[in-house]
Design a protein around this motif. Structure first.
Motif, PDB file in Angstrom:
ATOM      1  N   VAL A  19     -19.543 -73.639 -16.190  1.00 55.03           N
ATOM      2  CA  VAL A  19     -19.056 -73.176 -16.627  1.00 55.03           C
ATOM      3  C   VAL A  19     -17.742 -73.226 -16.060  1.00 55.03           C
ATOM      4  O   VAL A  19     -16.633 -74.233 -15.902  1.00 55.03           O
ATOM      5  CB  VAL A  19     -18.711 -71.726 -17.292  1.00 55.03           C
ATOM      6  N   VAL A  20     -17.936 -73.187 -14.348  1.00 52.45           N
ATOM      7  CA  VAL A  20     -16.620 -72.830 -13.296  1.00 52.45           C
ATOM      8  C   VAL A  20     -17.137 -74.362 -13.224  1.00 52.45           C
ATOM      9  O   VAL A  20     -15.565 -75.104 -12.712  1.00 52.45           O
ATOM     10  CB  VAL A  20     -17.059 -72.189 -12.039  1.00 52.45           C
ATOM     11  N   ALA A  21     -18.082 -75.295 -13.454  1.00 48.99           N
ATOM     12  CA  ALA A  21     -17.178 -77.023 -13.054  1.00 48.99           C
ATOM     13  C   ALA A  21     -16.571 -77.864 -14.051  1.00 48.99           C
ATOM     14  O   ALA A  21     -15.797 -78.587 -14.071  1.00 48.99           O
ATOM     15  CB  ALA A  21     -18.845 -77.269 -12.797  1.00 48.99           C
ATOM     16  N   TYR A  22     -17.124 -77.197 -15.739  1.00 52.74           N
ATOM     17  CA  TYR A  22     -16.163 -78.044 -16.340  1.00 52.74           C
ATOM     18  C   TYR A  22     -14.384 -77.133 -15.644  1.00 52.74           C
ATOM     19  O   TYR A  22     -13.163 -78.002 -16.433  1.00 52.74           O
ATOM     20  CB  TYR A  22     -16.466 -77.292 -17.601  1.00 52.74           C
ATOM     21  N   ALA A  23     -13.837 -76.241 -15.809  1.00 50.43           N
ATOM     22  CA  ALA A  23     -12.862 -75.521 -15.930  1.00 50.43           C
ATOM     23  C   ALA A  23     -11.991 -76.123 -14.506  1.00 50.43           C
ATOM     24  O   ALA A  23     -10.588 -76.817 -14.655  1.00 50.43           O
ATOM     25  CB  ALA A  23     -13.171 -74.237 -16.197  1.00 50.43           C
ATOM     26  N   ARG A  24     -13.211 -75.831 -13.098  1.00 54.43           N
ATOM     27  CA  ARG A  24     -11.876 -76.897 -12.061  1.00 54.43           C
ATOM     28  C   ARG A  24     -12.059 -77.708 -12.245  1.00 54.43           C
ATOM     29  O   ARG A  24     -10.687 -79.291 -12.287  1.00 54.43           O
ATOM     30  CB  ARG A  24     -12.894 -76.717 -11.479  1.00 54.43           C
ATOM     31  N   HIS A  25     -12.425 -78.870 -13.359  1.00 49.65           N
ATOM     32  CA  HIS A  25     -12.445 -80.194 -13.541  1.00 49.65           C
ATOM     33  C   HIS A  25     -11.371 -80.812 -14.344  1.00 49.65           C
ATOM     34  O   HIS A  25     -10.517 -81.310 -14.724  1.00 49.65           O
ATOM     35  CB  HIS A  25     -14.102 -81.590 -14.202  1.00 49.65           C
ATOM     36  N   ALA A  26     -11.325 -79.765 -15.741  1.00 51.52           N
ATOM     37  CA  ALA A  26     -10.178 -79.491 -16.207  1.00 51.52           C
ATOM     38  C   ALA A  26      -8.871 -79.261 -15.455  1.00 51.52           C
ATOM     39  O   ALA A  26      -7.518 -80.464 -16.070  1.00 51.52           O
ATOM     40  CB  ALA A  26     -10.127 -78.576 -17.693  1.00 51.52           C
ATOM     41  N   GLU A  27      -8.986 -78.464 -14.733  1.00 50.39           N
ATOM     42  CA  GLU A  27      -7.545 -78.187 -14.071  1.00 50.39           C
ATOM     43  C   GLU A  27      -7.021 -79.819 -13.211  1.00 50.39           C
ATOM     44  O   GLU A  27      -6.178 -80.330 -12.795  1.00 50.39           O
ATOM     45  CB  GLU A  27      -7.726 -76.925 -13.281  1.00 50.39           C
ATOM     46  N   GLU A  28      -8.569 -80.481 -12.803  1.00 48.15           N
ATOM     47  CA  GLU A  28      -8.385 -81.426 -11.874  1.00 48.15           C
ATOM     48  C   GLU A  28      -7.131 -82.583 -12.510  1.00 48.15           C
ATOM     49  O   GLU A  28      -6.586 -83.384 -12.259  1.00 48.15           O
ATOM     50  CB  GLU A  28      -9.430 -82.075 -11.132  1.00 48.15           C
ATOM     51  N   CYS A  29      -7.906 -82.441 -14.121  1.00 47.05           N
ATOM     52  CA  CYS A  29      -7.541 -83.086 -15.022  1.00 47.05           C
ATOM     53  C   CYS A  29      -6.186 -83.597 -15.453  1.00 47.05           C
ATOM     54  O   CYS A  29      -5.421 -83.867 -16.029  1.00 47.05           O
ATOM     55  CB  CYS A  29      -8.537 -83.355 -16.243  1.00 47.05           C
ATOM     56  N   ILE A  76      -4.414 -73.267 -14.173  1.00 47.71           N
ATOM     57  CA  ILE A  76      -4.903 -73.545 -15.648  1.00 47.71           C
ATOM     58  C   ILE A  76      -5.136 -72.495 -16.129  1.00 47.71           C
ATOM     59  O   ILE A  76      -4.935 -71.159 -16.358  1.00 47.71           O
ATOM     60  CB  ILE A  76      -6.555 -74.489 -16.053  1.00 47.71           C
ATOM     61  N   LEU A  77      -3.864 -72.403 -17.776  1.00 48.66           N
ATOM     62  CA  LEU A  77      -3.933 -71.077 -18.457  1.00 48.66           C
ATOM     63  C   LEU A  77      -5.126 -70.400 -19.270  1.00 48.66           C
ATOM     64  O   LEU A  77      -6.109 -71.890 -19.150  1.00 48.66           O
ATOM     65  CB  LEU A  77      -2.778 -71.605 -19.691  1.00 48.66           C
ATOM     66  N   LEU A  78      -5.710 -69.474 -19.580  1.00 49.92           N
ATOM     67  CA  LEU A  78      -6.830 -69.287 -20.361  1.00 49.92           C
ATOM     68  C   LEU A  78      -5.516 -68.752 -21.672  1.00 49.92           C
ATOM     69  O   LEU A  78      -5.401 -68.320 -22.146  1.00 49.92           O
ATOM     70  CB  LEU A  78      -7.132 -67.951 -19.890  1.00 49.92           C
ATOM     71  N   GLY A  79      -7.164 -69.287 -22.619  1.00 51.66           N
ATOM     72  CA  GLY A  79      -6.874 -69.071 -24.240  1.00 51.66           C
ATOM     73  C   GLY A  79      -7.946 -68.877 -24.507  1.00 51.66           C
ATOM     74  O   GLY A  79      -9.034 -69.061 -24.094  1.00 51.66           O
ATOM     75  N   THR A  80      -7.830 -68.053 -25.903  1.00 48.63           N
ATOM     76  CA  THR A  80      -8.810 -67.545 -27.094  1.00 48.63           C
ATOM     77  C   THR A  80      -8.760 -68.434 -28.188  1.00 48.63           C
ATOM     78  O   THR A  80      -7.777 -68.215 -28.565  1.00 48.63           O
ATOM     79  CB  THR A  80      -8.872 -66.351 -27.116  1.00 48.63           C
ATOM     80  N   GLY A  81      -9.455 -69.153 -28.545  1.00 52.34           N
ATOM     81  CA  GLY A  81      -9.824 -69.949 -29.927  1.00 52.34           C
ATOM     82  C   GLY A  81     -10.852 -69.863 -30.588  1.00 52.34           C
ATOM     83  O   GLY A  81     -11.602 -70.883 -30.239  1.00 52.34           O
TER      84      GLY A  81
END
Length: 287
Positions: A19-29, A76-81
């Motif tokens: 989960v952390v790796a996904y979020a961090r890569h999304a932020e880096e992108c 990165i901003l945090l959202g619920t969907g």
């Protein structure tokens, strides 16, 4: 237009490192935000839109998950969907969301709420399924009342909730209320967004004509209520394979934000999909 990504805990799992790796890569992108879905409880035979939900899917709590990811990221901003608002007590939820927002320095900013479609889920938390629309409307009002109230306290008398001289601290980062976006695939959801929402996030299964009609309904409802429809954000689901031409079509339709998701459960493939999307759409360059 902005671009966000969703992490589907039911299908990608809840391993903390993944989960952390996904979020961090999304932020880096360069993705603007990360969204997490919610189901509080499912059961054998539960179905959405005719599709059964496997009872063993691990739907992690979205607020807790986002709090965990806030500590592992910085921008990165945090959202619920979406967060199923009628199944949460708004007094408790106001405190939880404000706490995440303060601890993340103002990143809990893409709260999207919906009603839920599983009668058994409503029954499990003691909510009358038929009242969840009215309960959601009142909960939105209560959240904002508590976030904006001061040390003298605020009071509320409603159909579902009542309290006197209540104080809720900490306040959200920077003061005021958190934006509340309304999700859903019904015209009732569109009207709710126009009356109470800061934005609208329609479901992905609508036909193009119905989706356009609902966005017009959002704006017309807002205008009739004396609200400025130009201030409402419009979020849409899209494929992570989309290109610049599709993004331009969305922009012409008034879309504020596009949310995509990786389609593979393999972490390496997820990273490749996110990186390719960021490259095509110029996220790092601020497309």
């Amino acid at each position: 237009m902005k671009f966000a990504i969703s992490y589907s805990t039911p299908y990608f799992g809840v391993d903390p490192d993944r989960v952390v790796a996904y979020a961090r890569h999304a932020e880096e992108c360069g993705f603007e935000a990360l969204y997490v879905p919610e189901h509080i409880a499912v059961y054998p035979g539960a179905a959405v839109g005719g599709h059964q939900i496997p009872a063993g899917l691990p739907y992690a709590d979205p607020v807790d998950t986002l709090s965990f990811l806030a500590a592992a990221t910085s921008r990165i901003l945090l959202g619920t969907g979406v967060l199923l608002l009628p199944y949460h007590h708004p007094v408790v939820l106001a405190k939880r969301l404000a706490t995440v927002d303060v601890l993340s320095r103002g990143r809990m900013r893409l709260l999207t709420v919906g009603l839920g479609v599983l009668p058994g889920e409503a029954k499990a938390v003691g909510v009358d399924f038929a009242t969840r629309g009215r309960r959601t409307d009142e909960s939105i009002d209560v959240l904002r009342l508590l976030w904006e109230g001061g040390e003298d306290g605020v009071s509320h008398r409603g159909e579902f909730f009542e309290f006197d001289d209540l104080c809720s601290f900490p306040k959200v980062h920077g003061g005021g209320s958190l934006p509340i976006h309304v999700g859903g695939s019904s015209r009732a959801a569109a009207r709710r967004a126009g009356l109470r929402g800061d934005g609208y996030f329609p479901g992905g299964a609508l036909t193009p004509d119905e989706r356009d009609a609902q966005w017009r309904l959002v704006r017309d409802t807002a205008e009739a209520a004396g609200r400025d429809p130009g201030r409402l954000e419009y979020t849409r689901w899209a494929s992570i394979d989309m290109g610049v031409e599709q993004a331009e079509v969305f922009a012409e339709q008034g879309v504020t934000r596009v949310v995509v998701s990786a389609t593979s459960a393999d972490p390496a493939e997820q990273r490749d999909q996110m990186s390719a999307f960021a490259e095509r759409l110029g996220l790092r360059a601020g497309y």
